[in-house]
Design a protein around this motif. Sequence first.
Motif, PDB file in Angstrom:
ATOM      1  N   VAL A 227     -14.275  40.423 -48.243  1.00  9.52           N
ATOM      2  CA  VAL A 227     -13.959  41.846 -48.960  1.00  9.52           C
ATOM      3  C   VAL A 227     -12.814  41.640 -49.553  1.00  9.52           C
ATOM      4  O   VAL A 227     -11.566  41.247 -48.975  1.00  9.52           O
ATOM      5  CB  VAL A 227     -13.763  42.906 -47.669  1.00  9.52           C
ATOM      6  N   HIS A 228     -12.591  42.071 -50.860  1.00 10.58           N
ATOM      7  CA  HIS A 228     -11.557  42.527 -51.414  1.00 10.58           C
ATOM      8  C   HIS A 228     -11.180  43.729 -51.372  1.00 10.58           C
ATOM      9  O   HIS A 228     -11.840  44.785 -51.787  1.00 10.58           O
ATOM     10  CB  HIS A 228     -11.428  42.035 -52.985  1.00 10.58           C
ATOM     11  N   GLU A 229     -10.159  44.029 -50.512  1.00  9.50           N
ATOM     12  CA  GLU A 229     -10.113  45.583 -50.081  1.00  9.50           C
ATOM     13  C   GLU A 229      -9.995  46.604 -51.240  1.00  9.50           C
ATOM     14  O   GLU A 229      -9.253  46.680 -52.466  1.00  9.50           O
ATOM     15  CB  GLU A 229      -8.849  45.639 -49.291  1.00  9.50           C
ATOM     16  N   TRP A 230     -10.558  47.671 -50.880  1.00  5.91           N
ATOM     17  CA  TRP A 230     -10.741  49.030 -51.509  1.00  5.91           C
ATOM     18  C   TRP A 230      -9.339  49.509 -52.018  1.00  5.91           C
ATOM     19  O   TRP A 230      -9.201  50.243 -52.936  1.00  5.91           O
ATOM     20  CB  TRP A 230     -11.727  49.851 -51.320  1.00  5.91           C
ATOM     21  N   THR A 231      -8.539  49.598 -50.801  1.00  8.88           N
ATOM     22  CA  THR A 231      -7.212  50.127 -50.870  1.00  8.88           C
ATOM     23  C   THR A 231      -6.343  49.564 -52.099  1.00  8.88           C
ATOM     24  O   THR A 231      -5.452  50.292 -52.594  1.00  8.88           O
ATOM     25  CB  THR A 231      -6.514  49.784 -49.560  1.00  8.88           C
ATOM     26  N   GLN A 232      -6.584  47.980 -52.269  1.00  8.85           N
ATOM     27  CA  GLN A 232      -5.962  47.701 -53.696  1.00  8.85           C
ATOM     28  C   GLN A 232      -6.683  47.617 -54.662  1.00  8.85           C
ATOM     29  O   GLN A 232      -5.983  47.922 -55.802  1.00  8.85           O
ATOM     30  CB  GLN A 232      -6.001  46.054 -53.347  1.00  8.85           C
ATOM     31  N   LEU A 233      -8.021  47.761 -54.947  1.00  7.03           N
ATOM     32  CA  LEU A 233      -8.526  47.951 -56.071  1.00  7.03           C
ATOM     33  C   LEU A 233      -9.257  49.350 -56.359  1.00  7.03           C
ATOM     34  O   LEU A 233      -9.704  49.572 -57.586  1.00  7.03           O
ATOM     35  CB  LEU A 233      -9.940  46.872 -55.909  1.00  7.03           C
ATOM     36  N   ILE A 234      -9.217  50.243 -55.485  1.00  9.78           N
ATOM     37  CA  ILE A 234      -9.807  51.526 -55.490  1.00  9.78           C
ATOM     38  C   ILE A 234     -11.479  51.355 -55.334  1.00  9.78           C
ATOM     39  O   ILE A 234     -11.954  51.936 -54.624  1.00  9.78           O
ATOM     40  CB  ILE A 234      -9.682  52.251 -56.859  1.00  9.78           C
ATOM     41  N   ASP A 235     -12.008  50.421 -56.093  1.00  5.31           N
ATOM     42  CA  ASP A 235     -13.634  50.201 -56.000  1.00  5.31           C
ATOM     43  C   ASP A 235     -13.692  48.858 -55.150  1.00  5.31           C
ATOM     44  O   ASP A 235     -13.548  47.763 -56.064  1.00  5.31           O
ATOM     45  CB  ASP A 235     -14.393  50.264 -57.108  1.00  5.31           C
ATOM     46  N   GLY A 236     -14.079  48.726 -53.999  1.00 10.30           N
ATOM     47  CA  GLY A 236     -13.905  47.514 -53.352  1.00 10.30           C
ATOM     48  C   GLY A 236     -14.905  46.582 -53.762  1.00 10.30           C
ATOM     49  O   GLY A 236     -16.022  47.013 -54.328  1.00 10.30           O
TER      50      GLY A 236
END
Length: 387
Positions: A227-236
């Motif tokens: 997982v590339h986190e949604w908290t960093q990307l907005i859309d995980g």
Amino acid sequence: MKTQNIIACVLTAVLAAGCNSAVQQQDFTNEKIVNVPRGEQAPPANPGQRNFGGMIRPLQGGNNAQPRPRPVMQRPVPQVRVQNLKDLSMSDPFIYPDPETKTYWLTSTGGSLYKSTDLQQWEGPYNVIDLSGTWMQGNFVAAAEIHKFNGKYYYAGTWNNHGVCIEQVPRRYNVPLNQTMLLVSDKIDGPYKPLVPDSTFCLGPTDWDIIDGTLYEENDTVYMVFVHEWTQLIDGTMDYMPLTKDLKYRTANPTTMFRASEAPWSKEMSSIGEATFGMKMPGWVTDGPEMFRTQTGVLGMLWSSWGENRYAQGIAYSTSGSIKGPWIQEEKAFKGDNSGHGMLFRTFEGQLLYIVHHAEGENGPRKPQIWTVDDSTDRLILGKRLY
């Protein structure tokens, strides 16, 4: 014209060879972790608002303050006892069936290990992790898994260090260091030690917030899917990266498989009134990938997000039968009742089962459940609850 075509083909081949050589020469073994200044985060949740993950304590000295390194804490020796599955509380359960001893091994977020011969009575917890001399020492482990390759046992887990900020997303989040790392042992019950015993080593890009990594083998290559986190990307996103034969390093930068918003059942967090870490952060969540193939050869991925009833388990399928996709999302959640981060395993009698954590109500503890599933067709079908 024929001569020009031959020259063009030769030049293309030479350029391709040069590009491949450059990729092979790229060094992924010694990337540096950079601690960036912190800034203003997302606005706080409303009083009484639903909130996942607890609160992040404010830093003394304001948003730009750098927290002091946390002291290394020794894990207490657990009291080993036998418990029924229904009495266990845990997130992200994972079962490894060991055919040599006819024993099921259960691990989860927190990193403890349990063992059972009947899937109902579990002996544990056992501490099996030794992180001495690494940045992970004393830090919490999430989404732990056990895999076996070439006679060795590999423990995949996600560790974080909130004392390190890898990116500051303005008025959203101070992104902490999160990485899924691999430990190794000659024995199923450990001790598991870092595969790369380097105090600063990260398996993935050091400026990516990476969690929930799992291992998957295809065409003699082992991949970490994560997982590339949604908290960093907005859309995980879900991503994969190929690993070296010894699993120590990645051999290429990650490739994105899909985004959370591509699944119709995955809901944007603000739209369902969900806060995270005490903050209002809009976006779509990816969580807990787990790869599988049906008996007909179709490649699928169990993964989780947030849906109409909080946490939810969904499925994506690869139309090519390969990790490279393209990946198509199921219209509805596989299990959408505040359950998720599940995985599949076979009993020693050959029955395919599914273990998942489930929480009653908004604040109930996460409890493991075991269900039957049918994989005889091109789609996975949920059966009945077994335990």
